[in-house]
Motif scaffolding. Structure first.
Motif, mmCIF file in Angstrom:
data_model
loop_
_atom_site.group_PDB
_atom_site.id
_atom_site.type_symbol
_atom_site.label_atom_id
_atom_site.label_comp_id
_atom_site.label_asym_id
_atom_site.label_seq_id
_atom_site.Cartn_x
_atom_site.Cartn_y
_atom_site.Cartn_z
ATOM 1 N N ILE A 33 0.618 -1.012 0.021
ATOM 2 C CA ILE A 33 0.067 -0.081 0.050
ATOM 3 C C ILE A 33 0.857 1.159 0.037
ATOM 4 N N ALA A 34 1.900 1.305 0.787
ATOM 5 C CA ALA A 34 2.752 2.401 1.004
ATOM 6 C C ALA A 34 3.683 2.645 -0.239
ATOM 7 N N LEU A 37 1.122 4.549 -2.951
ATOM 8 C CA LEU A 37 0.829 5.743 -2.491
ATOM 9 C C LEU A 37 2.108 6.705 -2.603
ATOM 10 N N ILE A 260 -6.754 0.538 -1.934
ATOM 11 C CA ILE A 260 -6.622 1.768 -2.418
ATOM 12 C C ILE A 260 -8.024 2.139 -3.289
ATOM 13 N N ASN A 263 -10.775 3.779 -1.713
ATOM 14 C CA ASN A 263 -10.650 5.041 -1.222
ATOM 15 C C ASN A 263 -11.139 5.176 0.445
ATOM 16 N N VAL A 266 -8.913 7.650 5.868
ATOM 17 C CA VAL A 266 -7.811 7.475 7.041
ATOM 18 C C VAL A 266 -7.473 8.652 7.632
ATOM 19 N N LYS A 268 -5.677 11.842 9.566
ATOM 20 C CA LYS A 268 -4.628 12.682 9.262
ATOM 21 C C LYS A 268 -3.986 12.985 10.683
ATOM 22 N N LYS A 336 -5.043 0.939 7.440
ATOM 23 C CA LYS A 336 -4.262 2.296 8.264
ATOM 24 C C LYS A 336 -2.858 2.107 8.158
ATOM 25 N N TYR A 339 -1.385 3.240 4.770
ATOM 26 C CA TYR A 339 -1.394 4.709 4.745
ATOM 27 C C TYR A 339 -0.661 5.409 5.488
ATOM 28 N N ASN A 340 -0.564 4.996 6.871
ATOM 29 C CA ASN A 340 0.292 5.833 7.775
ATOM 30 C C ASN A 340 1.554 5.633 7.595
#
Length: 353
Positions: A33-34, A37, A260, A263, A266, A268, A336, A339-340
């Motif tokens: 995922i990272a 992104l 992804i 959508n 998540v 911020k 999470k 994305y994080n």
């Protein structure tokens, strides 16, 4: 069942994706995922400069687990040197804050100077180029710091890697006020849920009809099938397997694509990036309360380790539909984590004007 209803509502993101901490697939999903992104960002260029040709966050996501043995293959010289320089590296992956608490506090019960929050904070400082030796007591290189963050961003979102269960002799979850109270006579440390044992056949039976069927696990000749499954192992791997099955994917790459495409919303994170591990730990504590919702320890039983040492474990009972909310939580936490991780690396390596 009110708490479990909340879990299902909280993790209903399954519908949006449909229209070894985590096991190997879980960690690779976070890294994948990272990777996606970060594509095309300044951060990706800085990351690529620290990696070897062909390496990605996904491919290195399990490195920090692989250094513990040879189950990923022979140890590389890089792994050997890391282990030699970090004799407590196996303790970097978690913290043991009682799951009933709301916050992670430095020096609080269950925390340690080498726990996941402290190590992530040190890795961030290294990647930011800070040279104060106090910020890097383990002398991590930038490459090591990046590889460790790629793994620990997954670990810190696995609820049992943050929220720990402590059990009284009479089989009740309790909150020790100090480290000394965990005396293994009246209050027992569940070791991140490893000493909480599920009936493996019963869990499989609960999942039947609730979770789409998966591929049969390979049978190892001469190795008897375990009758119990540690609660930690269930969360590391079984929930990930169930999460993949529920959205119809088989690989971490497919999971990342589906995540992804959904959508997801998540959170911020605010403030200095060095504070994010604290915020993520607090978030994981909240999730661990859901992981332990209506879960009850049972009889205390002595066990013998491979070294012949006696330790104590508890049988564990979970609600009848537990595979559903637990796999939903796992899916949400993996997303999470990915994305994080991407957001953290972009905060460390911000776009250049």
């Amino acid at each position: 069942m009110k708490k479990l209803a909340c879990v299902l509502a909280l993790c209903s993101a399954f519908t949006s994706v449909d229209a070894m901490a985590w096991g190997r697939d879980g960690h690779r999903a976070v890294g994948a995922i990272a990777d996606k992104l970060l594509k095309g960002t300044y951060a990706q260029k800085q990351i690529a400069a620290l990696l070897l040709p062909g390496e990605t966050l996904e491919s290195l996501a399990n490195w920090a687990d692989c250094v513990k043995g040879t189950y990923c293959g022979p140890q590389t010289q890089e792994m050997i040197e890391y282990v030699a320089g970090n004799p407590k590296h196996s303790e970097y992956h978690y913290t043991d804050v009682p799951f009933q608490l709301e916050r992670y506090h430095d020096h609080g019960v269950g925390t340690a100077e080498v726990d996941i929050v402290q190590i992530m904070k040190q890795c961030i400082a290294v990647l930011q180029g800070k040279t104060d030796p106090a910020l890097n007591p383990h002398k991590f290189t930038k490459r090591q710091a990046l590889i460790l963050l790629a793994h620990f961003a997954g670990d810190i979102h696995q609820p049992l890697h943050v929220g720990a269960a402590f059990v009284s002799k009479d089989g009740k979850f309790v909150v020790p006020k100090t480290h000394a109270e965990v005396d293994e006579a009246t209050i027992f440390d569940s070791r991140g849920g490893n000493n909480l044992l599920l009936d493996d056949a019963k869990i499989a039976a609960l999942a039947a009809g609730l979770i789409p069927p998966g591929e049969a696990a390979p049978v190892k000749e001469g190795v008897p099938k375990a009758l119990t499954k540690p609660f930690h192992s269930y969360w590391d791997s079984t929930t990930v397997d169930y999460a993949f099955r529920r959205i119809g994917v088989k690989t971490p790459e497919q999971f990342a694509q589906a995540a992804i495409a959904g959508n997801p919303a998540v959170q911020k994170w605010q403030g200095e990036v060095a504070t994010w591990p604290y915020q993520w730990a607090d978030d994981a504590l909240a999730v661990s309360k859901l992981a332990y919702a209506e879960v009850t320890p049972g009889q205390l039983t002595p066990q013998t380790s491979k070294k012949g040492e006696t330790y104590f474990a508890f049988t564990l009972e979970v609600p009848a539909n537990y595979p559903v909310p637990s796999s939903a939580i796992a899916k949400t936490q993996l997303i999470k984590g990915g994305y994080n991780l991407a957001a953290m690396l972009q905060a460390i390596f911000p776009e250049q004007g």
